[in-house]
Design a protein around this motif. Structure first.
Motif, PDB file in Angstrom:
ATOM      1  N   ARG A  57       0.912  -1.261  -0.063  1.00 47.27           N
ATOM      2  CA  ARG A  57       0.056  -0.109   0.027  1.00 47.27           C
ATOM      3  C   ARG A  57       1.053   1.254  -0.024  1.00 47.27           C
ATOM      4  NH1 ARG A  57      -2.726   3.352   3.858  1.00 47.27           N
ATOM      5  NH2 ARG A  57      -1.330   2.484   5.620  1.00 47.27           N
ATOM      6  N   GLU A  58       0.584   2.377  -0.980  1.00 40.76           N
ATOM      7  CA  GLU A  58       1.184   3.472  -0.772  1.00 40.76           C
ATOM      8  C   GLU A  58       0.333   4.506  -0.139  1.00 40.76           C
ATOM      9  OE1 GLU A  58       3.143   6.405  -0.459  1.00 40.76           O
ATOM     10  OE2 GLU A  58       4.311   5.007  -1.950  1.00 40.76           O
ATOM     11  N   SER A  59       0.781   4.886   0.976  1.00 38.18           N
ATOM     12  CA  SER A  59      -0.230   5.521   2.043  1.00 38.18           C
ATOM     13  C   SER A  59      -0.292   7.054   1.824  1.00 38.18           C
ATOM     14  CB  SER A  59       0.081   5.262   3.423  1.00 38.18           C
ATOM     15  OG  SER A  59       1.342   5.604   3.635  1.00 38.18           O
ATOM     16  N   VAL A  86      -3.356   2.169 -18.674  1.00 38.16           N
ATOM     17  CA  VAL A  86      -3.215   3.147 -17.632  1.00 38.16           C
ATOM     18  C   VAL A  86      -3.996   3.083 -16.518  1.00 38.16           C
ATOM     19  CG1 VAL A  86      -3.038   5.759 -17.270  1.00 38.16           C
ATOM     20  CG2 VAL A  86      -2.671   4.652 -19.634  1.00 38.16           C
ATOM     21  N   LEU A  87      -3.290   2.745 -15.500  1.00 38.48           N
ATOM     22  CA  LEU A  87      -3.844   2.379 -14.244  1.00 38.48           C
ATOM     23  C   LEU A  87      -3.827   3.440 -12.990  1.00 38.48           C
ATOM     24  CD1 LEU A  87      -5.482   0.087 -12.415  1.00 38.48           C
ATOM     25  CD2 LEU A  87      -3.086  -0.630 -11.856  1.00 38.48           C
ATOM     26  N   TRP A  88      -4.667   3.953 -12.535  1.00 35.93           N
ATOM     27  CA  TRP A  88      -4.506   4.774 -11.314  1.00 35.93           C
ATOM     28  C   TRP A  88      -4.521   4.114 -10.010  1.00 35.93           C
ATOM     29  CZ3 TRP A  88      -8.852   7.466  -8.491  1.00 35.93           C
ATOM     30  CH2 TRP A  88      -8.672   8.092  -7.445  1.00 35.93           C
ATOM     31  N   LEU A  89      -3.462   4.157  -9.194  1.00 34.16           N
ATOM     32  CA  LEU A  89      -3.369   3.692  -7.912  1.00 34.16           C
ATOM     33  C   LEU A  89      -3.583   4.462  -6.784  1.00 34.16           C
ATOM     34  CD1 LEU A  89      -0.233   1.417  -8.565  1.00 34.16           C
ATOM     35  CD2 LEU A  89      -2.712   0.534  -8.555  1.00 34.16           C
ATOM     36  N   PRO A  90      -4.933   4.825  -6.618  1.00 31.45           N
ATOM     37  CA  PRO A  90      -5.066   6.023  -5.333  1.00 31.45           C
ATOM     38  C   PRO A  90      -4.299   5.639  -4.035  1.00 31.45           C
ATOM     39  CG  PRO A  90      -7.372   4.637  -5.756  1.00 31.45           C
ATOM     40  CD  PRO A  90      -6.230   4.204  -6.664  1.00 31.45           C
TER      41      PRO A  90
END
Length: 167
Positions: A57-59, A86-90
């Protein structure tokens, strides 16, 4: 009037050529954005066929991931990744990646993290008492051997930037 850094636009890399020059056996971070004064970080990462970047996880940061070669999957969403996806990783989202039968190469882009600094507080600053136990005196066990990123996870397994496994 907009303030500038004085830097001029210039070509940084041709990703197709970086992948070809690396050869089939080279894995991990193949290229990094390293320009002085930048506000972004970017990495070209290649995973071997069937390789897994474990759940992480990128917090703090949102991450944009662009697949430049190969295929794979991102979990827990079960999304198929293919060239040009293209993927957004919130920030705060949990994810893991599995490379397809021909591997997976992707570019990640996100806001640059400020560097870790050691120093004293400005005059007049009152610091809260450190909780009992506190943080360990050294974060070297959190530094990725592949790209040098410091993980926020106290016991990281895989780097969320380049996918390298921690020792």
């Amino acid at each position: 009037m907009t303030e500038t850094t004085g830097a001029r636009p210039h070509l940084l890399a041709l990703l197709r050529e970086r992948l070809a020059a690396a050869g089939d056996a080279e894995r991990g971070a193949l290229w990094r954005l390293a320009e002085d004064g930048r506000e972004l970080d970017a990495n070209l990462v290649r995973l071997a066929p069937g390789a897994v970047v474990g759940e992480h996880r990128e917090s703090v940061l949102d991450v944009l991931l662009v697949v430049v070669a190969g295929s794979g999957r991102v979990e827990p969403e079960g999304l198929a990744l293919e060239e040009s996806a293209v993927l957004w990783l919130p920030r705060g989202s949990h994810r893991s990646f599995t490379a397809g039968p021909h591997g997976l190469a992707y570019l990640t882009v996100h806001r640059r993290r400020p560097g870790l600094t050691v120093g004293s507080a400005p005059p007049g600053t009152v610091r809260a008492a450190e909780p009992a136990g506190g943080e360990p005196p050294c974060f070297m066990d959190r530094v990725c051997p592949g790209c040098g990123r410091v993980s926020e996870d106290p016991a990281p397994v895989y780097c969320s930037r380049c996918g390298e496994e921690y020792p």
